[in-house]
Design a protein around this motif. Structure first.
Motif, PDB file in Angstrom:
ATOM      1  N   ARG A  14       2.720   0.826  -3.884  1.00 53.62           N
ATOM      2  CA  ARG A  14       2.343   0.502  -2.499  1.00 53.62           C
ATOM      3  C   ARG A  14       3.087  -0.736  -2.003  1.00 53.62           C
ATOM      4  NH1 ARG A  14      -2.859   2.463  -4.211  1.00 53.62           N
ATOM      5  NH2 ARG A  14      -3.461   0.389  -4.930  1.00 53.62           N
ATOM      6  N   LYS A  15       3.204  -1.733  -2.869  1.00 52.42           N
ATOM      7  CA  LYS A  15       3.885  -2.975  -2.491  1.00 52.42           C
ATOM      8  C   LYS A  15       5.364  -2.698  -2.179  1.00 52.42           C
ATOM      9  CE  LYS A  15       5.143  -7.326  -4.560  1.00 52.42           C
ATOM     10  NZ  LYS A  15       5.242  -7.978  -5.841  1.00 52.42           N
ATOM     11  N   ASN A  16       5.975  -1.837  -2.983  1.00 50.77           N
ATOM     12  CA  ASN A  16       7.376  -1.485  -2.773  1.00 50.77           C
ATOM     13  C   ASN A  16       7.564  -0.783  -1.431  1.00 50.77           C
ATOM     14  OD1 ASN A  16      10.076  -0.965  -3.138  1.00 50.77           O
ATOM     15  ND2 ASN A  16       9.761   0.745  -4.530  1.00 50.77           N
ATOM     16  N   ILE A  17       6.667   0.142  -1.105  1.00 54.80           N
ATOM     17  CA  ILE A  17       6.757   0.859   0.173  1.00 54.80           C
ATOM     18  C   ILE A  17       6.632  -0.119   1.334  1.00 54.80           C
ATOM     19  CG2 ILE A  17       5.517   2.487   1.670  1.00 54.80           C
ATOM     20  CD1 ILE A  17       4.956   4.123  -0.859  1.00 54.80           C
ATOM     21  N   LEU A  18       5.666  -1.030   1.260  1.00 57.57           N
ATOM     22  CA  LEU A  18       5.463  -1.981   2.356  1.00 57.57           C
ATOM     23  C   LEU A  18       6.617  -2.965   2.465  1.00 57.57           C
ATOM     24  CD1 LEU A  18       1.631  -2.639   2.120  1.00 57.57           C
ATOM     25  CD2 LEU A  18       2.874  -1.260   3.801  1.00 57.57           C
ATOM     26  N   GLU A  19       7.240  -3.317   1.340  1.00 57.83           N
ATOM     27  CA  GLU A  19       8.407  -4.200   1.402  1.00 57.83           C
ATOM     28  C   GLU A  19       9.558  -3.507   2.109  1.00 57.83           C
ATOM     29  OE1 GLU A  19       9.659  -5.664  -2.400  1.00 57.83           O
ATOM     30  OE2 GLU A  19       7.872  -6.903  -2.644  1.00 57.83           O
ATOM     31  N   ARG A  20       9.764  -2.218   1.800  1.00 54.52           N
ATOM     32  CA  ARG A  20      10.857  -1.486   2.435  1.00 54.52           C
ATOM     33  C   ARG A  20      10.598  -1.246   3.918  1.00 54.52           C
ATOM     34  NH1 ARG A  20      11.069   3.531  -0.930  1.00 54.52           N
ATOM     35  NH2 ARG A  20      12.387   4.263   0.764  1.00 54.52           N
ATOM     36  N   ALA A  21       9.324  -1.256   4.332  1.00 53.63           N
ATOM     37  CA  ALA A  21       8.972  -1.013   5.736  1.00 53.63           C
ATOM     38  C   ALA A  21       8.820  -2.315   6.509  1.00 53.63           C
ATOM     39  CB  ALA A  21       7.689  -0.206   5.815  1.00 53.63           C
ATOM     40  N   LYS A  22       9.224  -3.413   5.929  1.00 48.27           N
ATOM     41  CA  LYS A  22       9.108  -4.700   6.604  1.00 48.27           C
ATOM     42  C   LYS A  22       9.969  -4.690   7.869  1.00 48.27           C
ATOM     43  CE  LYS A  22       8.271  -8.953   4.690  1.00 48.27           C
ATOM     44  NZ  LYS A  22       8.399  -9.807   3.532  1.00 48.27           N
ATOM     45  N   GLY A  23       9.421  -5.159   8.963  1.00 48.78           N
ATOM     46  CA  GLY A  23      10.147  -5.166  10.224  1.00 48.78           C
ATOM     47  C   GLY A  23       9.835  -3.969  11.102  1.00 48.78           C
ATOM     48  N   PHE A  24       9.159  -2.957  10.557  1.00 51.61           N
ATOM     49  CA  PHE A  24       8.751  -1.835  11.377  1.00 51.61           C
ATOM     50  C   PHE A  24       7.605  -2.304  12.274  1.00 51.61           C
ATOM     51  CE2 PHE A  24      10.096   1.908   8.421  1.00 51.61           C
ATOM     52  CZ  PHE A  24      11.385   1.413   8.407  1.00 51.61           C
ATOM     53  N   ARG A  25       7.351  -1.574  13.351  1.00 49.09           N
ATOM     54  CA  ARG A  25       6.348  -2.007  14.313  1.00 49.09           C
ATOM     55  C   ARG A  25       4.996  -1.379  14.029  1.00 49.09           C
ATOM     56  NH1 ARG A  25       8.977  -1.822  20.176  1.00 49.09           N
ATOM     57  NH2 ARG A  25       6.884  -2.546  20.631  1.00 49.09           N
ATOM     58  N   HIS A  26       3.962  -2.113  14.378  1.00 49.00           N
ATOM     59  CA  HIS A  26       2.567  -1.665  14.347  1.00 49.00           C
ATOM     60  C   HIS A  26       2.136  -1.276  12.928  1.00 49.00           C
ATOM     61  CE1 HIS A  26       3.071  -2.010  18.602  1.00 49.00           C
ATOM     62  NE2 HIS A  26       3.939  -1.032  18.639  1.00 49.00           N
ATOM     63  N   GLY A  27       1.381  -0.183  12.800  1.00 49.68           N
ATOM     64  CA  GLY A  27       0.810   0.178  11.513  1.00 49.68           C
ATOM     65  C   GLY A  27       1.841   0.601  10.489  1.00 49.68           C
ATOM     66  N   ARG A  28       3.037   0.911  10.942  1.00 55.28           N
ATOM     67  CA  ARG A  28       4.062   1.369  10.014  1.00 55.28           C
ATOM     68  C   ARG A  28       4.536   0.269   9.080  1.00 55.28           C
ATOM     69  NH1 ARG A  28       7.608   4.191  14.493  1.00 55.28           N
ATOM     70  NH2 ARG A  28       6.649   2.466  15.602  1.00 55.28           N
ATOM     71  N   SER A  29       4.201  -0.974   9.396  1.00 52.99           N
ATOM     72  CA  SER A  29       4.587  -2.058   8.491  1.00 52.99           C
ATOM     73  C   SER A  29       3.415  -2.540   7.647  1.00 52.99           C
ATOM     74  CB  SER A  29       5.156  -3.232   9.282  1.00 52.99           C
ATOM     75  OG  SER A  29       4.143  -3.824  10.064  1.00 52.99           O
ATOM     76  N   THR A  30       2.189  -2.088   7.946  1.00 46.77           N
ATOM     77  CA  THR A  30       1.019  -2.594   7.223  1.00 46.77           C
ATOM     78  C   THR A  30       0.218  -1.519   6.510  1.00 46.77           C
ATOM     79  OG1 THR A  30      -0.289  -2.442   9.243  1.00 46.77           O
ATOM     80  CG2 THR A  30       0.751  -4.564   8.763  1.00 46.77           C
ATOM     81  N   LYS A  31       0.312  -0.276   6.958  1.00 47.82           N
ATOM     82  CA  LYS A  31      -0.482   0.800   6.363  1.00 47.82           C
ATOM     83  C   LYS A  31       0.435   1.670   5.512  1.00 47.82           C
ATOM     84  CE  LYS A  31      -3.595   0.700  10.250  1.00 47.82           C
ATOM     85  NZ  LYS A  31      -4.046   1.388  11.455  1.00 47.82           N
ATOM     86  N   VAL A  32       0.025   1.892   4.285  1.00 49.48           N
ATOM     87  CA  VAL A  32       0.910   2.525   3.313  1.00 49.48           C
ATOM     88  C   VAL A  32       1.300   3.940   3.729  1.00 49.48           C
ATOM     89  CG1 VAL A  32       1.137   3.248   0.909  1.00 49.48           C
ATOM     90  CG2 VAL A  32       0.021   1.106   1.453  1.00 49.48           C
ATOM     91  N   ALA A  33       0.358   4.735   4.175  1.00 53.82           N
ATOM     92  CA  ALA A  33       0.669   6.127   4.528  1.00 53.82           C
ATOM     93  C   ALA A  33       1.638   6.179   5.704  1.00 53.82           C
ATOM     94  CB  ALA A  33      -0.606   6.881   4.861  1.00 53.82           C
ATOM     95  N   GLN A  34       1.385   5.357   6.720  1.00 53.42           N
ATOM     96  CA  GLN A  34       2.287   5.332   7.879  1.00 53.42           C
ATOM     97  C   GLN A  34       3.652   4.780   7.495  1.00 53.42           C
ATOM     98  OE1 GLN A  34       0.658   3.449  11.341  1.00 53.42           O
ATOM     99  NE2 GLN A  34      -1.234   4.628  11.254  1.00 53.42           N
ATOM    100  N   ALA A  35       3.647   3.773   6.638  1.00 53.61           N
ATOM    101  CA  ALA A  35       4.911   3.183   6.194  1.00 53.61           C
ATOM    102  C   ALA A  35       5.731   4.209   5.416  1.00 53.61           C
ATOM    103  CB  ALA A  35       4.657   1.949   5.341  1.00 53.61           C
TER     104      ALA A  35
END
Length: 115
Positions: A14-35
């Motif tokens: 989960r941490k890896n997914i959120l790191e790769r989604a850093k800079g995305f907007r809204h829930g896509r940078s904080t919620k694992v499924a959306q990211a």
């Protein structure tokens, strides 16, 4: 055999997914499924646009060449390319467009050489 809960690897994933989604907007940078879904789409777009980039640059070079050719009195881009092939001049579109943009005098000399 003892039960393994797998919390360590799940957190790491989960941490890896959120790191790769850093800079995305809204829930896509904080919620694992959306990211995760956003990363899948981002990868697809990146793959497609790596292919498109080649076409985009070729179109840019052709537009630049056409403008420079018409400034120097030749009729069209297609006649210029035909002359290049008949005279067996091995300069590609990228090099020719760079010359046309950065050194117009040299490009005029190239045009005089072909015809």
């Amino acid at each position: 055999m003892a039960r393994v809960k797998g919390g360590l690897m799940a957190n790491k994933r989960r941490k890896n997914i959120l790191e790769r989604a850093k800079g995305f907007r809204h829930g896509r940078s904080t919620k694992v499924a959306q990211a995760h879904e956003a990363l899948l789409h981002a990868g697809k777009y990146a793959f497609n646009h790596r292919k498109d980039k080649k076409t985009d640059f070729r179109q840019l070079w052709i537009v630049r060449l056409n403008a420079a050719i018409r400034e120097n009195g030749l009729k069209s881009y297609s006649t210029f390319i035909n002359l290049l092939k008949t005279k067996e001049i091995g300069l590609n579109r990228k090099v020719l467009s760079e010359i046309a943009a950065n050194d117009p005098e040299l490009f005029a000399r190239v045009l005089k050489k072909i015809g």
